[in-house]
Design a protein around this motif. Structure first.
Motif, mmCIF file in Angstrom:
data_model
loop_
_atom_site.group_PDB
_atom_site.id
_atom_site.type_symbol
_atom_site.label_atom_id
_atom_site.label_comp_id
_atom_site.label_asym_id
_atom_site.label_seq_id
_atom_site.Cartn_x
_atom_site.Cartn_y
_atom_site.Cartn_z
ATOM 1 N N ILE A 101 0.816 -1.217 0.000
ATOM 2 C CA ILE A 101 0.000 0.000 0.000
ATOM 3 C C ILE A 101 0.848 1.264 0.000
ATOM 4 C CG2 ILE A 101 -1.918 -1.195 1.109
ATOM 5 C CD1 ILE A 101 -1.259 0.320 3.687
ATOM 6 N N ASP A 102 2.111 1.149 0.468
ATOM 7 C CA ASP A 102 2.975 2.320 0.453
ATOM 8 C C ASP A 102 3.675 2.514 -0.889
ATOM 9 O OD1 ASP A 102 4.370 -0.047 1.015
ATOM 10 O OD2 ASP A 102 6.003 1.020 1.997
ATOM 11 N N GLU A 103 3.388 1.619 -1.843
ATOM 12 C CA GLU A 103 4.021 1.701 -3.155
ATOM 13 C C GLU A 103 3.023 1.888 -4.294
ATOM 14 O OE1 GLU A 103 7.933 -1.096 -2.177
ATOM 15 O OE2 GLU A 103 6.385 -1.850 -3.520
ATOM 16 N N VAL A 104 1.730 1.908 -3.963
ATOM 17 C CA VAL A 104 0.690 2.036 -4.984
ATOM 18 C C VAL A 104 -0.146 3.271 -4.689
ATOM 19 C CG1 VAL A 104 -1.260 0.918 -6.145
ATOM 20 C CG2 VAL A 104 0.605 -0.484 -5.222
ATOM 21 N N ASP A 105 -0.309 4.114 -5.668
ATOM 22 C CA ASP A 105 -1.133 5.315 -5.513
ATOM 23 C C ASP A 105 -2.592 4.906 -5.340
ATOM 24 O OD1 ASP A 105 -2.824 7.658 -6.475
ATOM 25 O OD2 ASP A 105 -0.825 8.553 -6.486
ATOM 26 N N GLN A 106 -3.261 5.491 -4.344
ATOM 27 C CA GLN A 106 -4.646 5.104 -4.093
ATOM 28 C C GLN A 106 -5.555 5.438 -5.261
ATOM 29 O OE1 GLN A 106 -6.184 6.226 -0.279
ATOM 30 N NE2 GLN A 106 -8.093 5.092 -0.566
ATOM 31 N N ALA A 107 -5.250 6.489 -6.001
ATOM 32 C CA ALA A 107 -6.042 6.798 -7.196
ATOM 33 C C ALA A 107 -5.958 5.667 -8.211
ATOM 34 C CB ALA A 107 -5.568 8.114 -7.809
ATOM 35 N N ASP A 108 -4.798 5.054 -8.310
ATOM 36 C CA ASP A 108 -4.654 3.905 -9.205
ATOM 37 C C ASP A 108 -5.471 2.719 -8.702
ATOM 38 O OD1 ASP A 108 -2.973 5.255 -10.943
ATOM 39 O OD2 ASP A 108 -1.131 4.493 -10.013
ATOM 40 N N VAL A 109 -5.494 2.525 -7.388
ATOM 41 C CA VAL A 109 -6.296 1.439 -6.823
ATOM 42 C C VAL A 109 -7.769 1.637 -7.162
ATOM 43 C CG1 VAL A 109 -6.992 0.260 -4.707
ATOM 44 C CG2 VAL A 109 -4.634 1.035 -4.983
ATOM 45 N N GLU A 110 -8.256 2.862 -6.988
ATOM 46 C CA GLU A 110 -9.656 3.147 -7.320
ATOM 47 C C GLU A 110 -9.929 2.921 -8.806
ATOM 48 O OE1 GLU A 110 -12.130 3.794 -5.354
ATOM 49 O OE2 GLU A 110 -10.944 3.851 -3.508
ATOM 50 N N ALA A 111 -8.981 3.313 -9.650
ATOM 51 C CA ALA A 111 -9.154 3.109 -11.087
ATOM 52 C C ALA A 111 -9.160 1.625 -11.434
ATOM 53 C CB ALA A 111 -8.046 3.834 -11.853
ATOM 54 N N ILE A 112 -8.340 0.832 -10.743
ATOM 55 C CA ILE A 112 -8.338 -0.613 -10.974
ATOM 56 C C ILE A 112 -9.677 -1.221 -10.566
ATOM 57 C CG2 ILE A 112 -7.327 -2.781 -10.150
ATOM 58 C CD1 ILE A 112 -4.621 -1.237 -10.020
ATOM 59 N N VAL A 113 -10.228 -0.771 -9.442
ATOM 60 C CA VAL A 113 -11.539 -1.270 -9.021
ATOM 61 C C VAL A 113 -12.594 -0.939 -10.070
ATOM 62 C CG1 VAL A 113 -13.376 -1.038 -7.313
ATOM 63 C CG2 VAL A 113 -10.990 -1.212 -6.565
ATOM 64 N N ASP A 114 -12.587 0.277 -10.587
ATOM 65 C CA ASP A 114 -13.553 0.660 -11.625
ATOM 66 C C ASP A 114 -13.384 -0.202 -12.870
ATOM 67 O OD1 ASP A 114 -14.625 2.602 -9.999
ATOM 68 O OD2 ASP A 114 -13.464 4.247 -10.885
ATOM 69 N N ALA A 115 -12.132 -0.425 -13.274
ATOM 70 C CA ALA A 115 -11.879 -1.257 -14.451
ATOM 71 C C ALA A 115 -12.317 -2.698 -14.203
ATOM 72 C CB ALA A 115 -10.400 -1.202 -14.821
ATOM 73 N N ALA A 116 -12.103 -3.184 -12.980
ATOM 74 C CA ALA A 116 -12.515 -4.546 -12.647
ATOM 75 C C ALA A 116 -14.039 -4.684 -12.667
ATOM 76 C CB ALA A 116 -11.963 -4.940 -11.279
ATOM 77 N N ARG A 117 -14.745 -3.650 -12.219
ATOM 78 C CA ARG A 117 -16.213 -3.719 -12.265
ATOM 79 C C ARG A 117 -16.688 -3.891 -13.703
ATOM 80 N NH1 ARG A 117 -17.946 -2.704 -7.245
ATOM 81 N NH2 ARG A 117 -16.837 -1.148 -5.973
ATOM 82 N N ALA A 118 -16.087 -3.165 -14.623
ATOM 83 C CA ALA A 118 -16.484 -3.281 -16.028
ATOM 84 C C ALA A 118 -16.131 -4.654 -16.593
ATOM 85 C CB ALA A 118 -15.808 -2.178 -16.839
ATOM 86 N N ARG A 119 -14.941 -5.129 -16.299
ATOM 87 C CA ARG A 119 -14.503 -6.393 -16.881
ATOM 88 C C ARG A 119 -15.184 -7.601 -16.239
ATOM 89 N NH1 ARG A 119 -10.434 -6.452 -20.496
ATOM 90 N NH2 ARG A 119 -9.287 -4.484 -20.877
ATOM 91 N N LEU A 120 -15.372 -7.584 -14.931
ATOM 92 C CA LEU A 120 -15.993 -8.733 -14.268
ATOM 93 C C LEU A 120 -17.491 -8.806 -14.513
ATOM 94 C CD1 LEU A 120 -14.006 -8.804 -10.902
ATOM 95 C CD2 LEU A 120 -13.863 -10.431 -12.792
ATOM 96 N N ALA A 121 -18.082 -7.714 -14.947
ATOM 97 C CA ALA A 121 -19.501 -7.764 -15.320
ATOM 98 C C ALA A 121 -19.740 -8.716 -16.485
ATOM 99 C CB ALA A 121 -19.993 -6.363 -15.671
ATOM 100 N N ALA A 122 -18.687 -8.999 -17.236
ATOM 101 C CA ALA A 122 -18.802 -9.909 -18.382
ATOM 102 C C ALA A 122 -18.471 -11.354 -18.009
ATOM 103 C CB ALA A 122 -17.874 -9.440 -19.503
ATOM 104 N N VAL A 123 -18.122 -11.603 -16.746
ATOM 105 C CA VAL A 123 -17.781 -12.959 -16.290
ATOM 106 C C VAL A 123 -18.937 -13.485 -15.441
ATOM 107 C CG1 VAL A 123 -16.153 -14.359 -14.969
ATOM 108 C CG2 VAL A 123 -15.320 -12.385 -16.280
#
Length: 206
Positions: A72-94
Motif C-alpha cells: 500500500i505504500d508503493e501504490v497510488d490510491q487513485a490507481d487502486v480506485e481506477a483498478i476497481v472501476d476497471a474490474a467492475r467493467a470487466r468482471l460484469a462480463a464474467v
C-alpha cells in the motif's frame, strides 16, 4: 498423481518486501457466507488437530488467492480506485459460477484443496489482470503458474510430512460446493502467522 513431499517447511519465512506491519493490496475470492466450505474446512481441521507443525486456518480467513497489486505504500490510491472501476467493467462480463472442493493435497508449506472446475476461476483472474493492465504500465506477478486452490492449513515448521499425510488419508470428508458471485480487493497482512485482511472493495460478477 501428485507426489507427496517427504518433509514440510515453514510457510512463514519473510518473503521479499514483507515485514510486520506491512500491508498489501490483493484480490481474493473469500468464503464468508459459504456454509458448506466452512463445514468442509472444520472437518479437515478436526482431522488434522493432532498433526504437529500446522497452523489451521479458521473460517474467517479461508480464501482463494487471485492476484496482487502491490504494497500500500508503493501504490497510488487513485490507481487502486481506477483498478476497481476497471474490474467492475470487466468482471460484469464474467458469469457467476459454482466450484467444488474435494480431496486436499499436501504441499511442503500447506494443505491445499484444488478447486474444480478451475476455468472460471482463471477467467476471473484474467479479467482482474486485464483491469490492472488498464491502469498500471505493468501487471505484477506472473500469469503462468497459477494453481486455483483453497488452503486449510499452513506448515509452521520443518518436519516429517508423513503424519500429516496419514491424517488426511484417514479423514472421511464429503466435498464442498461454493457459489462464486464476486471478487474482493483486500488489504492483507501476515503479522500473526496467518493471512488476515480488511476488505477494500467487493466487485460482483456478471
Amino acid at each position: 498423481m501428485t507426489t507427496r513431499p517427504e518433509y514440510m517447511r515453514n510457510h512463514w519465512w519473510w518473503r521479499p518486501g514483507w515485514n510486520v506491519g506491512r500491508r498489501f493490496y490483493t484480490w481474493h475470492l473469500t468464503f464468508g457466507s459459504q456454509k458448506d466450505v466452512h463445514r468442509f474446512a472444520e472437518q479437515y481441521r478436526t482431522a488434522l488437530v493432532g498433526a504437529e507443525g500446522l497452523d489451521l486456518i479458521p473460517d474467517r480467513w479461508l480464501h482463494l488467492t487471485m492476484q496482487g497489486i502491490g504494497f500500500i505504500d508503493e501504490v497510488d490510491q487513485a490507481d487502486v480506485e481506477a483498478i476497481v472501476d476497471a474490474a467492475r467493467a470487466r468482471l460484469a462480463a464474467v458469469p457467476a459460477f459454482d466450484i467444488t472442493l474435494s480431496a486436499p493435497i499436501l504441499d511442503p508449506e500447506a494443505v491445499l484443496v484444488p478447486v474444480q472446475p478451475d476455468e472460471p476461476v482463471r477467467a476471473v483472474r484474467d479479467a482482474i489482470r486485464a483491469a490492472i493492465g488498464d491502469v498500471l504500465p505493468e501487471v505484477p506477478e506472473k500469469a503462468e503458474g497459477f494453481r486455483p486452490h483453497v488452503s486449510v492449513a499452513y506448515s509452521d515448521s520443518e518436519g516429517q510430512a508423513d503424519p500429516i499425510g496419514q491424517a488426511l488419508d484417514a479423514a472421511d470428508v464429503m466435498p464442498a460446493a461454493a457459489r462464486i458471485e464476486s471478487a474482493e480487493l483486500i488489504v492483507l497482512h501476515r503479522d500473526n502467522r496467518m493471512y488476515e485482511w480488511e476488505p477494500y472493495a467487493r466487485v460482483e460478477l456478471g
